[in-house]
Scaffold this active site. Structure first.
Site, PDB file in Angstrom:
ATOM      1  CG  ASP A  12     -13.505  28.663  13.630  1.00 56.03           C
ATOM      2  OD1 ASP A  12     -12.380  28.141  13.652  1.00 56.03           O
ATOM      3  OD2 ASP A  12     -14.125  29.001  14.651  1.00 56.03           O
ATOM      4  CG  ASP A  14     -12.572  24.341  18.059  1.00 54.40           C
ATOM      5  OD1 ASP A  14     -12.276  23.836  19.137  1.00 54.40           O
ATOM      6  OD2 ASP A  14     -12.090  23.963  16.978  1.00 54.40           O
TER       7      ASP A  14
END
Length: 213
Positions: A12, A14
């Site tokens: 991922d 963020d």
């Protein structure tokens, strides 16, 4: 034809690849940072539908000038250990991907700077030099993240048991389930509970010992 890889690590963006939540940095430009941060936290805990939440948070960005992207990029903090992890993956013949519910407008600078090989994210609508408050195109949600991991693995000849997914929020769970090893990193309680392994320190170098030699 894409080059083959020994294994695939998908992160991922963020709060995983980077310490920040980019949508919150952009919302600061509209004076709505705290409001959007609260909505992001709820989405990452899995309390609301991710796509619906993203649309409402992006709506708060309407009117933000596109110059805000450069200011957001200047505030990005790479997660500790991220370069060590990426270098180790490459040294061992692996591929690094990032699939994000965030935005290409920022990731297109951050990802190559960190040595990421492939990435996918949402795009923001722009008109007359400012954000429209809408997402441009299909939303990268939990299902899209899992599909992307499978697509990249197939394209590079990586068997499913040699795929790794690293994430922190509820929208990473399906990607983590699709991977050979799902790693919770800097993660919400529901994600830690569902992961194959939980990385304790906020240091991506801790993943290196888990990689194929």
């Amino acid at each position: 034809m894409p080059a083959p890889a020994r294994f695939l690590v998908v992160l991922d963006a963020d709060s995983t690849l980077i310490r920040n939540e980019v949508i919150e940095l952009l919302a600061d430009e509209a004076g709505r940072g705290a409001e959007v941060a609260a909505a992001t936290e709820a989405a990452m805990r899995g309390e609301v539908d991710f796509a619906d939440s993203l649309r409402s948070r992006v709506a708060a960005l309407a009117g933000v000038p596109i110059e805000a992207f450069a200011r957001a990029i200047a505030r990005i903090e790479p997660t500790p250990g991220v370069r060590t992890l990426i270098d180790a993956v490459h040294a061992r013949g692996g591929l690094v991907g990032v699939v994000s519910g965030g935005f290409h407008e920022v990731l297109d600078t951050v990802a190559p700077d960190l040595g990421v090989d492939v990435w996918r994210a949402n795009r923001l609508g722009v008109a007359d030099g400012a954000l429209t408050g809408e997402v441009d195109g299909p939303i990268v949600d939990a299902a899209a993240k899992a599909d992307t991991l499978r697509e990249w693995a197939a394209a590079h000849g990586v068997p499913s048991h040699l795929t790794f997914a690293i994430g922190d929020g509820a929208n990473d769970l399906r990607m983590m389930e699709a991977a050979g090893l799902g790693l919770a990193f800097n993660a919400k309680p529901a994600v830690r509970a569902a992961a194959d392994l939980v990385i304790g320190p906020v240091d991506l170098a801790a993943v290196v010992p888990l990689l194929p030699r």
